[in-house]
Design an enzyme around this catalytic site. Sequence first.
Site, PDB file in Angstrom:
ATOM      1  N   ASP A   8       0.843  -1.204   0.000  1.00 57.89           N
ATOM      2  CA  ASP A   8       0.000   0.000   0.000  1.00 57.89           C
ATOM      3  C   ASP A   8       0.877   1.253   0.000  1.00 57.89           C
ATOM      4  O   ASP A   8       2.045   1.214   0.416  1.00 57.89           O
ATOM      5  CB  ASP A   8      -0.893   0.030   1.248  1.00 57.89           C
ATOM      6  CG  ASP A   8      -1.908  -1.100   1.243  1.00 57.89           C
ATOM      7  OD1 ASP A   8      -2.172  -1.658   0.169  1.00 57.89           O
ATOM      8  OD2 ASP A   8      -2.422  -1.414   2.338  1.00 57.89           O
TER       9      ASP A   8
HETATM   10  N1  URA Z   1      -1.551  -5.960   3.700  1.00 59.66           N
HETATM   11  C1  URA Z   1      -2.005  -4.689   3.728  1.00 59.66           C
HETATM   12  O1  URA Z   1      -3.045  -4.398   4.284  1.00 59.66           O
HETATM   13  N2  URA Z   1      -1.230  -3.745   3.148  1.00 59.66           N
HETATM   14  C2  URA Z   1      -0.050  -3.989   2.547  1.00 59.66           C
HETATM   15  O2  URA Z   1       0.611  -3.081   2.030  1.00 59.66           O
HETATM   16  C3  URA Z   1       0.392  -5.327   2.522  1.00 59.66           C
HETATM   17  C4  URA Z   1      -0.372  -6.294   3.105  1.00 59.66           C
END
Ligand code: URA
Length: 232
Positions: free
Chosen positions: A100
Amino acid sequence: MRLDKMLAAMGIGTRSEIRKACRDNRIQVNDAIIRDPSVHIDPDQDIVKVDDEEIGFTRYVYFMLHKPAGTISSTSDSRTTVLDLIDCNVKGLYPVGRLDLDTEGLLLITNDGPLGHQLLSPKHHVEKEYIVQLKDAVTDSQLEPIRRGIRLNKEETCLPAEVRITGEKECHIIMKEGKFHEIKRMFLAIGTEVVYLKRIRMKNLILDESLKPGEYRPLTDAELNGLKESAL
Ligand code: URA
């Protein structure tokens, strides 16, 4: 392999720039000037030069990036992408998997499509380990649904994950899949929020803590061999 394909793959220019460089007598193969960009060469044997400089052929490159928060895990976007952080002209680079925008940590950047495919394939269940900081403290029994495989909604249930408490409001989690916002949604489902997320491992590849966010380095041979080992 065609000469123009090899040079384009090494980031020397577009096919039309390479055609022009050939017309301008700037390209040599084994010391002979080549005016036809479509000639076939053996990139492992033939010596290719542009403006008298030898162009080595590297089929694949592999970088470990410490992704900083605020960069996007895609190949092109109006915002800063993880590829903008990598100073390498080789064509076809991409991040293996997505973190993310606000997630930090380990990201493999390569142009090796087959390896990336293998690491991301759901059937290989490649382990990814994260440090998770939470808004609230959780108890060990609260984490049980995550260990069993938590149901996020009518359609989505997560695979069982290993999770342990490592601090007052901190856990380590080892996942074997990568649904959209999966860790954030898992913790929401047990009643708290993820306030910070950092990936520290993928399979055998451990984030090199000497890399500051935004820094990267090539993988070592041992790291690469470990990634290529079959998970079967
Ligand atoms: N899970 C999430 O919620 N975000 C990420 O960036 C990776 C795994």
